[in-house]
Design a protein around this motif. Structure first.
Motif, PDB file in Angstrom:
ATOM      1  N   GLU A  74      -4.510  14.986 -10.343  1.00 45.93           N
ATOM      2  CA  GLU A  74      -4.951  14.267  -9.144  1.00 45.93           C
ATOM      3  C   GLU A  74      -6.378  13.813  -9.360  1.00 45.93           C
ATOM      4  O   GLU A  74      -7.212  14.560  -9.865  1.00 45.93           O
ATOM      5  N   THR A  85       0.892   3.963  -2.850  1.00 49.69           N
ATOM      6  CA  THR A  85       0.630   5.390  -2.549  1.00 49.69           C
ATOM      7  C   THR A  85       1.786   6.245  -3.041  1.00 49.69           C
ATOM      8  O   THR A  85       1.580   7.342  -3.618  1.00 49.69           O
ATOM      9  N   THR A  86       3.000   5.749  -2.829  1.00 52.69           N
ATOM     10  CA  THR A  86       4.177   6.506  -3.309  1.00 52.69           C
ATOM     11  C   THR A  86       4.158   6.636  -4.825  1.00 52.69           C
ATOM     12  O   THR A  86       4.415   7.713  -5.384  1.00 52.69           O
ATOM     13  N   GLN A  87       3.824   5.539  -5.516  1.00 54.56           N
ATOM     14  CA  GLN A  87       3.738   5.594  -6.974  1.00 54.56           C
ATOM     15  C   GLN A  87       2.664   6.570  -7.427  1.00 54.56           C
ATOM     16  O   GLN A  87       2.832   7.312  -8.392  1.00 54.56           O
ATOM     17  N   SER A  88       1.525   6.573  -6.707  1.00 57.72           N
ATOM     18  CA  SER A  88       0.455   7.512  -7.055  1.00 57.72           C
ATOM     19  C   SER A  88       0.925   8.948  -6.884  1.00 57.72           C
ATOM     20  O   SER A  88       0.654   9.828  -7.718  1.00 57.72           O
ATOM     21  N   ARG A  89       1.638   9.190  -5.762  1.00 54.15           N
ATOM     22  CA  ARG A  89       2.136  10.555  -5.547  1.00 54.15           C
ATOM     23  C   ARG A  89       3.149  10.953  -6.628  1.00 54.15           C
ATOM     24  O   ARG A  89       3.156  12.094  -7.107  1.00 54.15           O
ATOM     25  N   ARG A  90       4.013   9.997  -7.010  1.00 53.76           N
ATOM     26  CA  ARG A  90       4.978  10.296  -8.067  1.00 53.76           C
ATOM     27  C   ARG A  90       4.271  10.625  -9.379  1.00 53.76           C
ATOM     28  O   ARG A  90       4.657  11.558 -10.107  1.00 53.76           O
ATOM     29  N   ALA A 105      -5.650   2.565  -2.896  1.00 49.52           N
ATOM     30  CA  ALA A 105      -4.361   2.908  -3.513  1.00 49.52           C
ATOM     31  C   ALA A 105      -4.194   2.185  -4.843  1.00 49.52           C
ATOM     32  O   ALA A 105      -3.716   2.756  -5.837  1.00 49.52           O
ATOM     33  N   ARG A 117       0.834  -1.209   0.000  1.00 51.49           N
ATOM     34  CA  ARG A 117       0.000   0.000   0.000  1.00 51.49           C
ATOM     35  C   ARG A 117       0.866   1.255   0.000  1.00 51.49           C
ATOM     36  O   ARG A 117       0.586   2.223  -0.737  1.00 51.49           O
ATOM     37  N   LYS A 118       1.923   1.242   0.826  1.00 51.88           N
ATOM     38  CA  LYS A 118       2.813   2.398   0.864  1.00 51.88           C
ATOM     39  C   LYS A 118       3.480   2.621  -0.491  1.00 51.88           C
ATOM     40  O   LYS A 118       3.600   3.753  -0.971  1.00 51.88           O
ATOM     41  N   ARG A 119       3.896   1.514  -1.115  1.00 52.06           N
ATOM     42  CA  ARG A 119       4.535   1.645  -2.435  1.00 52.06           C
ATOM     43  C   ARG A 119       3.550   2.153  -3.469  1.00 52.06           C
ATOM     44  O   ARG A 119       3.878   3.013  -4.296  1.00 52.06           O
TER      45      ARG A 119
END
Length: 573
Positions: free
Chosen positions: A431, A418-423, A445, A414-416
């Protein structure tokens, strides 16, 4: 004085403070080849499957139809089916065979042989009580279970000196299984083996003969005294032992005929042929305290009763009188036969009741066996359930660890995501909002990543389509790459692709212009064509301006539709 009734009521032995060893006494059987040869000579192992030897077990587990016994019991007169008198003693005393010591077994064998062969009577309880009693065998700290009871001679009894050894060494280790046989009578059966049964002292251990029993057995005691003290015809305990060992009839076996009907070598109850003299003497020394220096009598000084030496009639009359006294009928001697008939009828009734009781006992034993089997099955099932519980606990622990690891992995994913989404948002400045969020961090996510991925895939498809259309113009001599990455790399070289195209186009334009000029058939000094150093820029632009009116014609000739925008006048060559 009325006779006392013998009951199965038992009381603890308060005189013994030591604890029973119980099952801890048993160990793996150690029957030697010498023991096997001796049993074979005595005829005990001649019948098929008469004896079964243990394998590796350290605690007796007799097969169906077998009972536990000892080599030292068998060589002292024990055999199956057991004598009714022995079975009666075990019942009255509340004992099993393994509770009795070898010396106790020999005492019973001598007593039965004395009664049948030298007194001419069946062994009876009244006479036994006048001579013997039971005591517990042990030390201040240890009370034995195997051989935990000793049969002893009363100090007041005028009885034979049997010359028994103080103890028999190692007899507890020489155990085996003997086949249980009977002659169609339940009384011949041996009680089922129970190695864990505790020995409890009973009142019957010290039971003394009643006044009536003493009166009825006085003649027998007198005869025993005469047998010991008649000059020249003294009978000893060793002679009695030699007699039953030599005749090869086991005293403790239920037999077809009593010893006073013994027929000699052809007797149906004999187990084997006569022992050799050296084997007989060796066996007598083995079971007594006699040494090699002591002589062994070859025969008895008193001629025993047998088929060849029948009981005298006066003795038979005395036996009838004694039998009448035992059952309580002693008022009129003239009514003996009638009384005996009544006693026989009563005995038949008791035998019928005993048979019914024996059937009930057998059923109880069968039920006990079934109950043990069910208990063993229940223990096995309980062990299986306990094993399943342990395995379930292990599985639950493993599942909990797996769930924890899976949760940690999902959190990392999930963190990865979310990080990919933010990138993606940082790179595209776009957005998104989910129409119906699942309120699941991992699923949400992933949904965002799918939206971003869909938009990225659509953009890549459009870019690929545009680059595919431009590729032939920029790279007319190359084959279009199959993947978008390689296609994009073609449009991202170190040189300026637009400048190169313009150069190519200008080259074509120059070539076309030169071709048109050549076609006009004018005389031109071609060595001066292209010499730009001699042309001023202002002159160049004026010539271009003067050529514009004919540009459309030239473009139309070469198949190009001019655009409405003015052409650039920036010199590139």
């Amino acid at each position: 004085m009325p006779p006392r009734r013998l009951t199965r009521h038992s009381t603890p032995d308060s005189s013994m403070a030591a604890a029973d060893l119980g099952t801890a006494e048993w160990e793996r059987s150690k029957v030697t080849n010498q023991d096997l040869n001796l049993l074979k000579k005595l005829g005990i192992t001649t019948k098929p499957k008469a004896v079964c030897f243990p394998s590796e077990e350290s605690y007796p587990a007799p097969p169906m139809g077998y009972r536990v016994s000892f080599v030292d019991h068998l060589i002292r007169g024990l055999s199956t089916p057991i004598h009714p008198f022995l079975r009666g003693l075990l019942f009255v005393y509340g004992l099993q065979l393994h509770h009795l010591t070898p010396n106790s077994i020999l005492h019973i064998s001598i007593f039965i042989t004395l009664c049948e062969a030298f007194l001419g009577v069946s062994p009876n309880w009244a006479l036994w009580k006048r001579i013997f009693f039971c005591r517990r065998n042990g030390s201040p700290n240890v009370a034995y279970n195997i051989g935990g009871v000793v049969i002893s001679i009363r100090s007041t009894a005028n009885y034979f000196d049997v010359k028994l050894p103080d103890s028999v060494q190692g007899w507890r280790k020489r155990w085996l299984y003997i086949r249980e046989e009977n002659h169609g009578c339940a009384e011949d059966n041996i009680p089922p083996f129970d190695g864990a049964e505790k020995i409890l002292r009973r009142r019957s251990w010290d039971a003394e003969a009643t006044e009536e029993e003493r009166t009825s057995t006085e003649a027998l005691m007198t005869r025993i005294h005469e047998l010991q003290n008649t000059r020249g015809k003294e009978l000893s305990g060793i002679q009695i032992i030699v007699y039953f060992l030599k005749n090869r009839v086991q005293p403790l076996q239920a037999r077809k005929f009593p010893l006073w009907k013994y027929t000699g070598d052809e007797d149906v109850d004999r187990l084997s042929v006569d022992l050799e003299v050296k084997d007989l003497e060796k066996l007598v020394r083995k079971i007594t305290s006699l040494s090699k220096k002591d002589s062994i009598p070859s025969s008895c000084r008193v001629k025993p009763f047998s088929a060849a030496h029948a009981l005298p009639k006066p003795v038979i009359k005395d036996l009838l009188r004694i039998g009448a006294q035992f059952v309580g009928y002693r008022e009129y001697a003239s009514k003996t036969e009638k009384k005996l008939a009544e006693a026989n009828e009563r005995a038949n009734t008791l035998a019928l009741q005993l048979e019914q009781s024996e059937k009930a006992r057998k059923k109880a034993e069968s039920d006990a066996v079934d109950a043990r089997a069910e208990a063993d099955k229940a223990k096995a099932d309980a062990a299986g359930v306990e094993d399943l519980r342990k395995r379930l606990h292990t599985a639950e622990t493993s599942l909990s660890d797996h769930i924890a690891a899976q949760s940690a992995r999902e959190e990392a994913i999930r963190k990865r995501l979310t990080t990919q989404s933010r990138r993606f948002v940082a790179r595209t400045a776009q957005e998104f909002q989910l129409d119906e969020p699942a309120n699941d961090p991992l699923l949400d996510a992933l949904s965002f990543l799918e939206v971003h991925g869909s938009e990225a895939r659509e953009g890549i498809d459009q870019a690929k389509a545009g680059l595919s259309r431009l590729f032939p113009y920029f790279f007319p001599k190359k084959e279009e790459p199959a993947t978008f990455l390689n296609l994009a790399k073609c449009f991202n070289p170190s040189e300026d692709l637009g400048l190169r195209v313009r150069h190519e186009n200008m080259k074509v334009a120059v070539e076309n212009t030169v071709a048109l000029v050549a076609d006009s058939q004018q005389s031109i000094d071609w060595s001066k064509v292209g010499d730009t150093d001699q042309i001023e820029q202002s002159r160049w632009r004026s010539l271009i301006k003067a050529a514009k009116p004919n540009t459309r014609k030239i473009l139309a000739y070469i198949g190009i539709k001019p655009s409405s925008t003015p052409s650039s006048s920036k010199p590139e060559v």
